[in-house]
Scaffold this motif. Structure first.
Motif, PDB file in Angstrom:
ATOM      1  N   ARG A 195      15.023  51.923  -9.611  1.00 20.73           N
ATOM      2  CA  ARG A 195      14.419  52.776  -8.656  1.00 20.73           C
ATOM      3  C   ARG A 195      15.402  53.936  -8.194  1.00 20.73           C
ATOM      4  NH1 ARG A 195      11.886  48.122  -4.674  1.00 20.73           N
ATOM      5  NH2 ARG A 195       9.509  48.271  -5.668  1.00 20.73           N
TER       6      ARG A 195
ATOM      7  N   GLU B  65       5.180  41.606  -8.145  1.00 16.43           N
ATOM      8  CA  GLU B  65       5.391  42.061  -6.599  1.00 16.43           C
ATOM      9  C   GLU B  65       5.793  43.645  -6.514  1.00 16.43           C
ATOM     10  OE1 GLU B  65       7.652  39.166  -4.473  1.00 16.43           O
ATOM     11  OE2 GLU B  65       5.878  37.834  -4.747  1.00 16.43           O
ATOM     12  N   ALA B  66       6.673  43.977  -7.368  1.00 14.48           N
ATOM     13  CA  ALA B  66       7.244  45.547  -7.537  1.00 14.48           C
ATOM     14  C   ALA B  66       6.578  46.208  -8.465  1.00 14.48           C
ATOM     15  CB  ALA B  66       8.690  45.523  -7.895  1.00 14.48           C
ATOM     16  N   ASN B  67       5.677  45.712  -8.961  1.00 14.39           N
ATOM     17  CA  ASN B  67       4.525  46.369  -9.990  1.00 14.39           C
ATOM     18  C   ASN B  67       5.389  46.712 -11.414  1.00 14.39           C
ATOM     19  OD1 ASN B  67       1.972  47.312 -10.686  1.00 14.39           O
ATOM     20  ND2 ASN B  67       2.720  49.391 -10.342  1.00 14.39           N
ATOM     21  N   GLN B  68       6.288  45.792 -11.633  1.00 15.00           N
ATOM     22  CA  GLN B  68       7.018  46.357 -13.138  1.00 15.00           C
ATOM     23  C   GLN B  68       6.213  45.266 -14.080  1.00 15.00           C
ATOM     24  OE1 GLN B  68       9.372  48.585 -13.080  1.00 15.00           O
ATOM     25  NE2 GLN B  68       8.323  48.599 -10.884  1.00 15.00           N
TER      26      GLN B  68
ATOM     27  N   HIS C  42      12.757  56.712  -7.041  1.00 20.26           N
ATOM     28  CA  HIS C  42      11.784  56.211  -6.466  1.00 20.26           C
ATOM     29  C   HIS C  42      12.344  54.981  -5.511  1.00 20.26           C
ATOM     30  CE1 HIS C  42       8.708  58.132  -8.970  1.00 20.26           C
ATOM     31  NE2 HIS C  42       9.467  57.859  -9.995  1.00 20.26           N
TER      32      HIS C  42
ATOM     33  N   ASP D 128       6.616  52.032  -5.853  1.00 27.02           N
ATOM     34  CA  ASP D 128       6.642  50.873  -6.731  1.00 27.02           C
ATOM     35  C   ASP D 128       6.084  51.373  -8.146  1.00 27.02           C
ATOM     36  OD1 ASP D 128       4.096  50.932  -5.951  1.00 27.02           O
ATOM     37  OD2 ASP D 128       3.767  48.868  -5.481  1.00 27.02           O
TER      38      ASP D 128
ATOM     39  N   ILE E 269      15.631  46.096 -10.695  1.00 29.06           N
ATOM     40  CA  ILE E 269      14.468  47.009 -10.111  1.00 29.06           C
ATOM     41  C   ILE E 269      14.996  47.936  -9.351  1.00 29.06           C
ATOM     42  CG2 ILE E 269      12.481  47.025  -8.440  1.00 29.06           C
ATOM     43  CD1 ILE E 269      11.712  43.930  -9.356  1.00 29.06           C
TER      44      ILE E 269
ATOM     45  N   ARG F 193      -0.016  39.610  -7.897  1.00 22.60           N
ATOM     46  CA  ARG F 193      -0.232  41.082  -7.624  1.00 22.60           C
ATOM     47  C   ARG F 193      -1.327  41.574  -8.456  1.00 22.60           C
ATOM     48  NH1 ARG F 193       3.181  46.201  -6.077  1.00 22.60           N
ATOM     49  NH2 ARG F 193       1.520  47.867  -6.593  1.00 22.60           N
TER      50      ARG F 193
ATOM     51  N   THR G 222       5.816  51.617 -12.283  1.00 18.38           N
ATOM     52  CA  THR G 222       6.372  50.798 -13.195  1.00 18.38           C
ATOM     53  C   THR G 222       7.569  51.563 -13.796  1.00 18.38           C
ATOM     54  OG1 THR G 222       4.231  49.889 -13.589  1.00 18.38           O
ATOM     55  CG2 THR G 222       5.648  49.585 -15.224  1.00 18.38           C
TER      56      THR G 222
ATOM     57  N   TRP H 129       9.003  40.813 -10.632  1.00 20.09           N
ATOM     58  CA  TRP H 129       8.620  41.897 -11.162  1.00 20.09           C
ATOM     59  C   TRP H 129       7.144  42.364 -10.901  1.00 20.09           C
ATOM     60  CZ3 TRP H 129      10.851  39.342 -15.949  1.00 20.09           C
ATOM     61  CH2 TRP H 129      12.248  39.693 -15.885  1.00 20.09           C
TER      62      TRP H 129
END
Length: 185
Positions: free
Chosen positions: A88, A126-129, A93, A97, A84, A169, A99, A124
């Motif tokens: 980023r 929690e990080a919006n992946q 980014h 967050d 992640i 999430r 995707t 993933w």
């Protein structure tokens, strides 16, 4: 795509152990092939590199040689977080967050989630992946022999993973993956 094979094979050199150069080549070929729309970090394992850090080299190879959406090589929470962070940085980014990548998790059939897979899926989520929830079913071994029974188990396992992700999430992107193979006893 496929993730983690320890060998490469081609017509010039035949079968041989995976290398980072081989991984680079697979990523470049994926980038060049118009019908393919997604790259895979971990397309082959560079088996002579240190196991503790080779996933970072494969992640970098994927980011460096392709601009396609890609599946990261996060087989645990810490590795998922590293992927992640690299995405980023590469996509500019650092604090947001959006995707940026996809990760794959496999349940241990029948219907068990081990710590490493849950740890990665929660990182993933929690990080919006995006997480591809792929039950790993072997008909006649870890799943029923019948197609109907196996598919019922597959749906239950996939939806249990999606439920865990959505608990962490709500709205986190999920994809339904499928691995259902017959076992020859």
């Amino acid at each position: 795509g496929v993730g983690g094979p320890p060998f490469l094979s081609d017509l010039d050199e035949g079968r041989r152990g995976g290398t980072l150069e081989g991984h680079d080549t697979i990523v470049k070929l994926t980038q060049a092939a118009a019908p393919l729309n997604c790259a895979q970090s971990g397309a082959c394992e560079p088996t002579k590199m240190p196991v503790e850090t080779r996933y970072l080299d494969m992640e970098y190879s994927t980011i460096r040689w392709s601009d396609l959406p890609y599946t990261t090589y996060g087989t645990s929470g810490p590795k998922a977080l590293d992927g992640i962070e690299m995405a980023r940085i590469a996509h500019g980014h650092p604090d947001g967050d959006p995707t940026l990548l996809m990760g794959v998790v496999n349940s241990v059939s029948p219907l068990i989630w081990d710590f490493r897979m849950v740890d990665a899926m929660l990182a993933w989520a929690e990080a919006n992946q995006a997480t591809i929830v792929t039950p790993f079913l072997l008909g006649g071994a870890t799943a029923p022999v019948s197609v109907a029974g196996g598919l019922a188990q597959q749906v239950a396992e996939a939806l249990s993973g999606v439920a865990l992700i959505q608990t962490a999430r709500p709205g986190a992107p999920c994809l339904y993956g499928s691995f259902f193979q017959a076992t020859d006893m």
